[in-house]
Scaffold this active site. Sequence first.
Site, short mmCIF file in Angstrom:
data_model
loop_
_atom_site.label_atom_id
_atom_site.label_comp_id
_atom_site.label_asym_id
_atom_site.label_seq_id
_atom_site.Cartn_x
_atom_site.Cartn_y
_atom_site.Cartn_z
N GLY A 63 0.84 -1.21 0.00
CA GLY A 63 0.00 0.00 0.00
C GLY A 63 0.86 1.25 0.00
O GLY A 63 0.59 2.21 0.71
N TYR B 280 -11.88 -4.25 12.21
CA TYR B 280 -10.60 -3.54 12.05
C TYR B 280 -9.73 -3.71 13.31
O TYR B 280 -8.53 -4.02 13.23
CB TYR B 280 -10.90 -2.07 11.78
CG TYR B 280 -9.69 -1.19 11.56
CD1 TYR B 280 -8.95 -1.29 10.39
CD2 TYR B 280 -9.31 -0.23 12.51
CE1 TYR B 280 -7.84 -0.47 10.16
CE2 TYR B 280 -8.22 0.59 12.30
CZ TYR B 280 -7.49 0.48 11.13
OH TYR B 280 -6.40 1.29 10.92
#
Length: 247
Positions: free
Chosen positions: A12, A155
């Site tokens: 990323g 998350y």
Amino acid sequence: MSIHNKVALITGGSRGIGRAVAVRLARDGVKLAINYKSDRESADLVVGIANKMGVEALAVQADVSDSSQVDIMVDQIIGTLGNVDILVNNAGIIHDSLLMRMSEDVWDEVLNTNLKGSYNCTKAVLRYMVRQRWGRVINVVSVVGIEGNPGQSNYAASKAGVIAFSRSIAKEVASRNITVNSVAPGYISTEIVADLNPEFKELILSRIPQNKFGTVEDVSNMVGYLASEEANYITGEVIRVDGGIEL
Ligand code: NAP
């Protein structure tokens, strides 16, 4: 000793914190593999920035949740840049929902990218680090993985999982001169924070003693430090970069 000419894979690395990490490591003369999932153009921009700084870099596509794509990506990096000395597991997503409304798909999507992605990438590069008896694995987690947060159970679980994974691997490879650490940002000014509604932003700010959101450089400076030789006696740690936030 310096990390000049070492090779880093930043998952990323095309946007936000990953991009700032790329710029920071390029400043230290580290060659870069910039991983992205879909946005080739942004990854190419980061490669261009690194090249302008005199650093060799390449953009590499792979969905980190897919081990076969990760293995192909790592082969490509080894073939082009010769090694992976530093891994920054930064690719991450959120898909928030209260648990009672959270579908299994949404749970799996976040766990597969954030937690399984870190497993896939670490496993794919560790053998090169073990062989050369030097390596750095730096996981970008979140304060939410330490404290929990309503609406973010998937998350939080994924990041808590990465922290436990990181501490375990640190012990497995410590004798090989490989350090494994986690950096836990609080709220950092990226697209995710820009998209929060104004009242929620105010609420969050009221919980940050420094009364401001962090910058991507606040995080990348810590990643850069952990990648450096100066940090060689730090392993299995979780370092918060959060302005003192209490969630
Ligand atoms: P971001 O701006 O949304 O960028 C996410 C990056 O991850 C992009 O480069 C994206 O590539 C890539 N990515 C997403 N899914 C992927 C996958 N399956 N495979 C490979 N790459 C994938 O994120 P950010 O805000 O900078 O966050 C970076 C990390 O910091 C994340 O792990 C996040 O959880 C953590 N963090 C962020 C904050 C914050 O306030 N921003 C706070 C705490 C922790 P494409 O664009 O090609 O899809």
